[in-house]
Scaffold this active site. Structure first.
Site, PDB file in Angstrom:
ATOM      1  N   GLU A 249       0.888  -1.179   0.000  1.00 36.96           N
ATOM      2  CA  GLU A 249       0.000   0.000   0.000  1.00 36.96           C
ATOM      3  C   GLU A 249       0.910   1.208   0.000  1.00 36.96           C
ATOM      4  O   GLU A 249       1.497   1.547   1.025  1.00 36.96           O
ATOM      5  CB  GLU A 249      -0.871   0.001   1.263  1.00 36.96           C
ATOM      6  CG  GLU A 249      -1.866  -1.124   1.327  1.00 36.96           C
ATOM      7  CD  GLU A 249      -3.013  -0.943   0.364  1.00 36.96           C
ATOM      8  OE1 GLU A 249      -3.077   0.082  -0.341  1.00 36.96           O
ATOM      9  OE2 GLU A 249      -3.848  -1.859   0.289  1.00 36.96           O
ATOM     10  N   GLU A 383       4.799  13.004  -4.884  1.00 37.43           N
ATOM     11  CA  GLU A 383       3.923  13.077  -3.702  1.00 37.43           C
ATOM     12  C   GLU A 383       4.509  14.108  -2.721  1.00 37.43           C
ATOM     13  O   GLU A 383       5.615  13.934  -2.220  1.00 37.43           O
ATOM     14  CB  GLU A 383       3.862  11.699  -3.033  1.00 37.43           C
ATOM     15  CG  GLU A 383       2.876  11.634  -1.890  1.00 37.43           C
ATOM     16  CD  GLU A 383       2.826  10.256  -1.230  1.00 37.43           C
ATOM     17  OE1 GLU A 383       3.875   9.598  -1.109  1.00 37.43           O
ATOM     18  OE2 GLU A 383       1.722   9.849  -0.805  1.00 37.43           O
TER      19      GLU A 383
HETATM   20  P1  NAD Z   1       8.343   4.936   4.419  1.00 38.39           P
HETATM   21  O1  NAD Z   1       8.306   4.202   3.126  1.00 38.39           O
HETATM   22  O2  NAD Z   1       9.465   5.856   4.652  1.00 38.39           O
HETATM   23  O3  NAD Z   1       8.330   3.927   5.649  1.00 38.39           O
HETATM   24  C1  NAD Z   1       7.294   2.970   5.820  1.00 38.39           C
HETATM   25  C2  NAD Z   1       7.822   1.823   6.656  1.00 38.39           C
HETATM   26  O4  NAD Z   1       8.794   1.110   5.899  1.00 38.39           O
HETATM   27  C3  NAD Z   1       8.535   2.258   7.942  1.00 38.39           C
HETATM   28  O5  NAD Z   1       8.259   1.346   8.962  1.00 38.39           O
HETATM   29  C4  NAD Z   1      10.000   2.196   7.541  1.00 38.39           C
HETATM   30  O6  NAD Z   1      10.865   2.033   8.648  1.00 38.39           O
HETATM   31  C5  NAD Z   1       9.997   0.979   6.654  1.00 38.39           C
HETATM   32  N1  NAD Z   1      11.080   0.904   5.665  1.00 38.39           N
HETATM   33  C6  NAD Z   1      11.641   1.899   4.960  1.00 38.39           C
HETATM   34  N2  NAD Z   1      12.554   1.403   4.112  1.00 38.39           N
HETATM   35  C7  NAD Z   1      12.577   0.071   4.280  1.00 38.39           C
HETATM   36  C8  NAD Z   1      13.292  -1.004   3.684  1.00 38.39           C
HETATM   37  N3  NAD Z   1      14.188  -0.804   2.720  1.00 38.39           N
HETATM   38  N4  NAD Z   1      13.059  -2.270   4.111  1.00 38.39           N
HETATM   39  C9  NAD Z   1      12.141  -2.507   5.067  1.00 38.39           C
HETATM   40  N5  NAD Z   1      11.421  -1.526   5.668  1.00 38.39           N
HETATM   41  C10 NAD Z   1      11.630  -0.260   5.276  1.00 38.39           C
HETATM   42  O7  NAD Z   1       6.939   5.687   4.524  1.00 38.39           O
HETATM   43  P2  NAD Z   1       6.441   6.672   5.667  1.00 38.39           P
HETATM   44  O8  NAD Z   1       7.140   7.979   5.470  1.00 38.39           O
HETATM   45  O9  NAD Z   1       6.479   6.019   6.979  1.00 38.39           O
HETATM   46  O10 NAD Z   1       4.892   6.825   5.272  1.00 38.39           O
HETATM   47  C11 NAD Z   1       4.434   7.704   4.318  1.00 38.39           C
HETATM   48  C12 NAD Z   1       4.186   6.995   2.998  1.00 38.39           C
HETATM   49  O11 NAD Z   1       3.233   5.960   3.193  1.00 38.39           O
HETATM   50  C13 NAD Z   1       3.573   7.912   1.960  1.00 38.39           C
HETATM   51  O12 NAD Z   1       4.136   7.656   0.702  1.00 38.39           O
HETATM   52  C14 NAD Z   1       2.099   7.528   1.983  1.00 38.39           C
HETATM   53  O13 NAD Z   1       1.385   7.827   0.805  1.00 38.39           O
HETATM   54  C15 NAD Z   1       2.191   6.065   2.233  1.00 38.39           C
HETATM   55  N6  NAD Z   1       0.940   5.540   2.783  1.00 38.39           N
HETATM   56  C16 NAD Z   1       0.181   4.744   1.986  1.00 38.39           C
HETATM   57  C17 NAD Z   1      -1.046   4.269   2.452  1.00 38.39           C
HETATM   58  C18 NAD Z   1      -1.898   3.385   1.589  1.00 38.39           C
HETATM   59  O14 NAD Z   1      -2.840   2.810   2.108  1.00 38.39           O
HETATM   60  N7  NAD Z   1      -1.608   3.248   0.312  1.00 38.39           N
HETATM   61  C19 NAD Z   1      -1.472   4.590   3.750  1.00 38.39           C
HETATM   62  C20 NAD Z   1      -0.648   5.405   4.552  1.00 38.39           C
HETATM   63  C21 NAD Z   1       0.567   5.864   4.046  1.00 38.39           C
END
Ligand code: NAD
Length: 494
Positions: A249, A383
């Protein structure tokens, strides 16, 4: 006193083997809020082993038996919901009302998944020869790694834990380092609810130490990630060696179309929510505003007037709080500066708000409205994830506006305001997004399938389709005739 949080592995809170802890800051004040455990690879191994062993027993329970733990969890969260709201205000900077709505969302989702206990069904299919039958069972995958973002840190944990657990999987929750305590609070409630040891585990820590290690761990069968699109790509790569089932997601760049016949008051009201909810840090946030030329000035004036009434500040007495951290603040202001250098104009905001000195180190940004945006400017392609909206005037060509909306790497949520039912139905067919809201706000419902097209992800969450992501279909072929000579040993033998 600042908080400290350990790891939760095999039914116990345990110190990280590295004995290292990381800092979490309060986004409203910039002050240190707490310290949380930095897991090592050995800690990941312990959590995965615990979840793997626990799953063998957990899947033997019926789904009705498993649902009893979820109902207990719901009861405990409900009893202590103010504490979770306080955490959401401190850890994310959510205004009180939004913190409360998120807790409602947590309860609603867990309830929805618990109610699924009696709805997980398989199929019985006739064989191609007499006295033969094929059973298709829905079985759990095994261990689910639930990687969650910070923007809805409680709801996202619930949305992954609920379906994983009811279907007989066990879970390792890996929250964002910006929201370790909300996840820890929920996991502690799961402990109090009596979930068997190893069924629910919590790992926190540095991506550089445990990120790839977790997502390529052989004992993990499903990785459900909510996060940025680039993180989805990284996880796809790192998990390819284990063929994990992926539920991704990811990011969004929602178009918000206001047509000439729209109820402008309604559209402006919904845009207030779609843009400023969680300070614009939502995957379904309106990020591209397309307004029909006949109503463009009127609509923007209406929206500016409403925006002016928004109270920005500390979560307990405001309508809009801060961004999550310093990096987010400089990213969002960078997008605005780039839009201006690309030729767009700021007509409202574009700076940090004036706030009492206690919040001067907080990560606040003004609601910002930008006009004269062109489709290919960065502000319409990437975004932004902040309280910033770019607007573009569109002509009387509805096909053209649909192509503009579809012209994006992202494909999660979209919005349309019109009273013309033919146009609404045309958009319903032709808008290539996982969800389209017509004359209404989001967010998505537990019974709707939340799924992204293109770089917004794959598979999805919520609804019966979301539950299906957590089960595999196993096929059992049976011959129940009394005449064994009938059974051929060469194809076709079904
Ligand atoms: P992010 O991608 O930076 O982090 C999300 C999670 O992934 C965190 O727990 C992070 O520690 C982990 N992570 C990051 N890199 C990783 C890797 N290489 N391997 C394993 N884990 C890793 O996102 P964020 O800043 O926490 O959240 C915001 C983003 O989430 C935005 O792009 C938003 O649109 C998206 N989002 C999507 C939905 C949906 O339902 N589609 C809902 C909420 C947020």
């Amino acid at each position: 006193m600042e908080k400290t949080q350990d790891l939760f592995i095999n039914g116990e809170w345990v110190k990280p083997s590295s004995e290292e802890y990381l800092n979490k800051y309060n986004p409203s004040t910039g002050e240190l809020y707490g310290k949380f455990a930095s897991a090592s690879k050995e800690d990941v191994d312990r959590a995965v082993d615990a979840a793997y062993d626990a799953q063998k027993k957990w899947e033997k329970l019926t789904s009705v038996e498993r649902s009893k733990y979820l109902y207990k969890l719901i009861e405990l969260i409900n009893q202590d919901r103010e504490a979770l709201e306080e955490l959401l205000m401190d850890e994310v900077g959510k205004p009180r009302k939004e913190a409360s709505q998120e807790v409602d969302g947590v309860l609603d989702q867990l309830q929805y998944y618990a109610e699924f206990a009696r709805k997980i069904t398989g199929d019985v299919i006739e064989g191609t020869k007499p006295d033969r039958v094929i059973y298709q069972y829905k079985i759990p995958y095994g261990v689910v790694l639930a990687i969650t973002p910070w923007n809805f840190p409680a709801a996202m944990v619930a949305r992954k834990m609920g379906p994983a657990l009811i279907t007989g999987n066990t879970v390792i929750v890996k929250p964002s380092s910006d929201t370790p305590f909300v996840a820890g609070w929920l996991v502690e409630k799961a402990r109090q609810a009596g979930f068997p040891a190893g069924t629910v585990n919590l790992i926190t820590g540095k991506g550089s130490v445990i990120g790839d290690y977790m997502t390529s761990h052989k004992k993990i069968s499903v990785i459900t990630l909510t996060g940025e699109s680039k993180t989805g790509v990284e996880v796809m790569k790192s998990s390819s060696s284990i063929m994990a089932k992926l539920i991704l997601e990811l990011g969004g760049k929602a178009p918000f179309i206001v047509w000439k016949d729209a109820d402008l008051e309604l559209a402006a009201k919904v845009l207030m929510w779609a843009k400023y909810w969680n300070a614009g840090q939502s995957c379904i946030a309106a990020e591209r505003l397309y307004v029909h030329e006949d109503v463009y000035d009127k609509f923007l004036n209406l929206f500016i007037e409403k925006t002016k009434s928004l109270k920005i500040g500390e979560p307990r007495s405001s309508d809009m709080g801060p961004l999550i951290n310093k990096a987010a603040l400089s990213k969002v202001s960078g997008f605005v500066e780039k839009a201006v250098s690309d030729g767009a104009k700021i007509i409202y905001g574009g700076n940090k708000p004036e706030l009492p000195s206690r919040y001067s180190n907080g990560f606040f940004y003004m609601p910002t409205i930008i006009t004269d945006v062109k489709q290919n400017m960065e502000i319409f392609r990437e975004e932004v994830f902040g309280p910033v909206i770019g607007a573009m005037k569109v002509s009387d060509d509805f096909d053209e506006v649909i192509s503009l909306a579809n012209d994006s790497d992202y494909g999660l949520a979209s919005y349309l305001f019109t009273k013309d039912v033919s146009l609404a139905m045309k958009a319903a067919r032709e808008i290539k997004f996982g969800e389209l809201y017509i004359n209404m706000p989001g967010p998505e419902a537990s019974q709707g399938y939340h799924t992204g097209f293109r770089m917004s992800g794959q598979a999805g969450e919520n609804s019966k389709y979301g539950i299906e992501e957590y089960v595999k279909v196993k096929n059992i072929y049976i011959d129940y005739s009394k005449d064994p000579t009938k059974g051929e040993v060469i194809p076709p033998y079904t």
